[in-house]
Write a protein that holds these residues in place. Structure first.
Motif, PDB file in Angstrom:
ATOM      1  N   ALA A  79     -13.705 -16.505  20.454  1.00  0.00           N
ATOM      2  CA  ALA A  79     -12.828 -17.423  19.724  1.00  0.00           C
ATOM      3  C   ALA A  79     -13.514 -17.909  18.447  1.00  0.00           C
ATOM      4  O   ALA A  79     -12.882 -18.014  17.392  1.00  0.00           O
ATOM      5  N   GLY A  80     -14.808 -18.184  18.536  1.00  0.00           N
ATOM      6  CA  GLY A  80     -15.562 -18.575  17.343  1.00  0.00           C
ATOM      7  C   GLY A  80     -15.599 -17.467  16.308  1.00  0.00           C
ATOM      8  O   GLY A  80     -15.489 -17.715  15.103  1.00  0.00           O
ATOM      9  N   MET A  81     -15.714 -16.227  16.777  1.00  0.00           N
ATOM     10  CA  MET A  81     -15.663 -15.089  15.847  1.00  0.00           C
ATOM     11  C   MET A  81     -14.296 -15.017  15.186  1.00  0.00           C
ATOM     12  O   MET A  81     -14.192 -14.680  14.009  1.00  0.00           O
ATOM     13  N   GLY A  82     -13.260 -15.345  15.952  1.00  0.00           N
ATOM     14  CA  GLY A  82     -11.911 -15.369  15.390  1.00  0.00           C
ATOM     15  C   GLY A  82     -11.784 -16.390  14.273  1.00  0.00           C
ATOM     16  O   GLY A  82     -11.091 -16.151  13.275  1.00  0.00           O
ATOM     17  N   LEU A  83     -12.471 -17.521  14.407  1.00  0.00           N
ATOM     18  CA  LEU A  83     -12.436 -18.523  13.338  1.00  0.00           C
ATOM     19  C   LEU A  83     -13.071 -17.992  12.059  1.00  0.00           C
ATOM     20  O   LEU A  83     -12.610 -18.294  10.956  1.00  0.00           O
ATOM     21  N   SER A  84     -14.129 -17.208  12.198  1.00  0.00           N
ATOM     22  CA  SER A  84     -14.755 -16.610  11.008  1.00  0.00           C
ATOM     23  C   SER A  84     -13.805 -15.627  10.339  1.00  0.00           C
ATOM     24  O   SER A  84     -13.728 -15.572   9.106  1.00  0.00           O
ATOM     25  N   VAL A  85     -13.094 -14.848  11.143  1.00  0.00           N
ATOM     26  CA  VAL A  85     -12.106 -13.920  10.583  1.00  0.00           C
ATOM     27  C   VAL A  85     -10.999 -14.717   9.892  1.00  0.00           C
ATOM     28  O   VAL A  85     -10.573 -14.383   8.782  1.00  0.00           O
ATOM     29  N   GLU A  86     -10.554 -15.797  10.555  1.00  0.00           N
ATOM     30  CA  GLU A  86      -9.515 -16.638   9.957  1.00  0.00           C
ATOM     31  C   GLU A  86      -9.983 -17.196   8.613  1.00  0.00           C
ATOM     32  O   GLU A  86      -9.223 -17.200   7.644  1.00  0.00           O
TER      33      GLU A  86
ATOM     34  N   LEU B  35      -5.717 -33.352  12.826  1.00  0.00           N
ATOM     35  CA  LEU B  35      -7.040 -32.796  12.526  1.00  0.00           C
ATOM     36  C   LEU B  35      -7.012 -31.282  12.338  1.00  0.00           C
ATOM     37  O   LEU B  35      -7.746 -30.753  11.502  1.00  0.00           O
ATOM     38  N   GLY B  36      -6.184 -30.574  13.090  1.00  0.00           N
ATOM     39  CA  GLY B  36      -6.117 -29.116  12.974  1.00  0.00           C
ATOM     40  C   GLY B  36      -5.750 -28.649  11.575  1.00  0.00           C
ATOM     41  O   GLY B  36      -6.483 -27.851  10.971  1.00  0.00           O
ATOM     42  N   PRO B  37      -4.636 -29.125  11.027  1.00  0.00           N
ATOM     43  CA  PRO B  37      -4.291 -28.709   9.656  1.00  0.00           C
ATOM     44  C   PRO B  37      -5.324 -29.144   8.611  1.00  0.00           C
ATOM     45  O   PRO B  37      -5.590 -28.404   7.666  1.00  0.00           O
ATOM     46  N   MET B  38      -5.927 -30.320   8.788  1.00  0.00           N
ATOM     47  CA  MET B  38      -6.954 -30.747   7.828  1.00  0.00           C
ATOM     48  C   MET B  38      -8.136 -29.787   7.856  1.00  0.00           C
ATOM     49  O   MET B  38      -8.677 -29.428   6.820  1.00  0.00           O
ATOM     50  N   TYR B  39      -8.507 -29.349   9.051  1.00  0.00           N
ATOM     51  CA  TYR B  39      -9.584 -28.376   9.203  1.00  0.00           C
ATOM     52  C   TYR B  39      -9.247 -27.091   8.458  1.00  0.00           C
ATOM     53  O   TYR B  39     -10.065 -26.544   7.720  1.00  0.00           O
ATOM     54  N   VAL B  40      -8.024 -26.589   8.634  1.00  0.00           N
ATOM     55  CA  VAL B  40      -7.642 -25.316   8.016  1.00  0.00           C
ATOM     56  C   VAL B  40      -7.546 -25.457   6.499  1.00  0.00           C
ATOM     57  O   VAL B  40      -7.940 -24.546   5.766  1.00  0.00           O
ATOM     58  N   VAL B  41      -7.067 -26.583   6.000  1.00  0.00           N
ATOM     59  CA  VAL B  41      -7.015 -26.796   4.546  1.00  0.00           C
ATOM     60  C   VAL B  41      -8.439 -26.774   3.974  1.00  0.00           C
ATOM     61  O   VAL B  41      -8.704 -26.113   2.968  1.00  0.00           O
TER      62      VAL B  41
ATOM     63  N   LEU C 130      -2.098 -25.063   0.595  1.00  0.00           N
ATOM     64  CA  LEU C 130      -1.213 -25.693   1.579  1.00  0.00           C
ATOM     65  C   LEU C 130      -0.242 -24.684   2.184  1.00  0.00           C
ATOM     66  O   LEU C 130       0.051 -24.731   3.380  1.00  0.00           O
ATOM     67  N   TRP C 131       0.263 -23.750   1.372  1.00  0.00           N
ATOM     68  CA  TRP C 131       1.154 -22.715   1.911  1.00  0.00           C
ATOM     69  C   TRP C 131       0.399 -21.798   2.857  1.00  0.00           C
ATOM     70  O   TRP C 131       0.936 -21.337   3.863  1.00  0.00           O
ATOM     71  N   ALA C 132      -0.862 -21.506   2.528  1.00  0.00           N
ATOM     72  CA  ALA C 132      -1.672 -20.679   3.426  1.00  0.00           C
ATOM     73  C   ALA C 132      -1.851 -21.378   4.768  1.00  0.00           C
ATOM     74  O   ALA C 132      -1.712 -20.758   5.827  1.00  0.00           O
ATOM     75  N   THR C 133      -2.145 -22.672   4.720  1.00  0.00           N
ATOM     76  CA  THR C 133      -2.303 -23.448   5.952  1.00  0.00           C
ATOM     77  C   THR C 133      -1.006 -23.468   6.745  1.00  0.00           C
ATOM     78  O   THR C 133      -0.993 -23.258   7.956  1.00  0.00           O
ATOM     79  N   LEU C 134       0.107 -23.694   6.060  1.00  0.00           N
ATOM     80  CA  LEU C 134       1.407 -23.717   6.734  1.00  0.00           C
ATOM     81  C   LEU C 134       1.720 -22.358   7.365  1.00  0.00           C
ATOM     82  O   LEU C 134       2.247 -22.298   8.476  1.00  0.00           O
ATOM     83  N   SER C 135       1.370 -21.279   6.670  1.00  0.00           N
ATOM     84  CA  SER C 135       1.655 -19.953   7.232  1.00  0.00           C
ATOM     85  C   SER C 135       0.845 -19.709   8.496  1.00  0.00           C
ATOM     86  O   SER C 135       1.366 -19.170   9.477  1.00  0.00           O
ATOM     87  N   ILE C 136      -0.415 -20.123   8.496  1.00  0.00           N
ATOM     88  CA  ILE C 136      -1.255 -19.951   9.680  1.00  0.00           C
ATOM     89  C   ILE C 136      -0.688 -20.752  10.851  1.00  0.00           C
ATOM     90  O   ILE C 136      -0.563 -20.254  11.967  1.00  0.00           O
ATOM     91  N   PHE C 137      -0.328 -22.000  10.600  1.00  0.00           N
ATOM     92  CA  PHE C 137       0.210 -22.828  11.675  1.00  0.00           C
ATOM     93  C   PHE C 137       1.621 -22.397  12.066  1.00  0.00           C
ATOM     94  O   PHE C 137       2.006 -22.516  13.228  1.00  0.00           O
ATOM     95  N   GLY C 138       2.377 -21.889  11.125  1.00  0.00           N
ATOM     96  CA  GLY C 138       3.724 -21.403  11.441  1.00  0.00           C
ATOM     97  C   GLY C 138       3.688 -20.204  12.360  1.00  0.00           C
ATOM     98  O   GLY C 138       4.408 -20.153  13.368  1.00  0.00           O
ATOM     99  N   VAL C 139       2.849 -19.232  12.035  1.00  0.00           N
ATOM    100  CA  VAL C 139       2.718 -18.049  12.885  1.00  0.00           C
ATOM    101  C   VAL C 139       2.180 -18.450  14.258  1.00  0.00           C
ATOM    102  O   VAL C 139       2.695 -18.026  15.298  1.00  0.00           O
ATOM    103  N   GLY C 140       1.158 -19.297  14.277  1.00  0.00           N
ATOM    104  CA  GLY C 140       0.591 -19.751  15.544  1.00  0.00           C
ATOM    105  C   GLY C 140       1.597 -20.514  16.386  1.00  0.00           C
ATOM    106  O   GLY C 140       1.681 -20.328  17.606  1.00  0.00           O
ATOM    107  N   SER C 141       2.386 -21.372  15.752  1.00  0.00           N
ATOM    108  CA  SER C 141       3.398 -22.139  16.485  1.00  0.00           C
ATOM    109  C   SER C 141       4.472 -21.230  17.053  1.00  0.00           C
ATOM    110  O   SER C 141       4.930 -21.419  18.188  1.00  0.00           O
TER     111      SER C 141
END
Length: 164
Positions: free
Chosen positions: A32-39, A95-101, A53-64
């Motif tokens: 999972a940590g390796m996945g974060l590096s890929v992300e 906190l999740g979206p802030m981390y991704v931004v 912000l659109w990149a963050t929204l796309s990541i959370f949109g696909v994940g959701s």
């Protein structure tokens, strides 16, 4: 106060993790940590193309969407209704979206390795405090010499990667 009574007082029920399960979970967590590096590697260029912000929204949109499908086909879930949860437990949704931004903004400028080791140093530093004080219903684990050394080594890695 023992960790089990701390968890019970906080309304958290966490059975002791058996050593066999721990051995299975550690590689999964490492992956999972390796996945974060890929992300992080994917988010930098995506943020440059569509905006951070659109990149963050796309990541959370696909994940959701994926999580929604999993929930849809996994049947009824146990636990309290969403409205019955203590509000402080929902802060992770902020906190999740802030981390991704931050990941999206930092990675193109300081690199994936520097971003990940900086994130790791923050995660381990805060985790040591959470464990030490038993915040959020976590079992208390006092900070000992090994934990201080581990944190120091992670900070040393951050310094070495920054210099390299």
């Amino acid at each position: 106060m023992q960790s089990s009574s701390i968890n019970q007082a906080a309304g958290v029920t966490t059975p002791a993790v058996k050593s066999g399960l721990r051995l299975l979970l550690l590689p999964l967590v490492i992956l999972a940590g390796m996945g974060l590096s890929v992300e992080a590697g994917l988010l930098g260029p995506l943020g440059a193309q569509v905006g951070h912000l659109w990149a963050t929204l796309s990541i959370f949109g696909v994940g959701s969407a994926i999580l929604f499908l999993i929930l849809l086909f996994s049947g009824p879930q146990q636990g309290p209704a969403f409205g019955e949860l203590p509000r402080w437990q929902l802060i992770g949704g902020f906190l999740g979206p802030m981390y991704v931004v931050v990941l999206t903004l930092a990675t193109p400028h300081i690199g994936i390795a520097m971003t990940m080791i900086a994130i790791l140093s923050g995660q381990v530093g805060k985790s040591v405090l959470i464990d030490h004080f038993g915040w959020f219903g976590a079992p208390r684990k006092k900070v000992n010499a090994e934990r201080w050394l581990a944190l120091l080594l992670i900070v040393a890695a951050l310094v070495l990667i920054a210099r390299g």
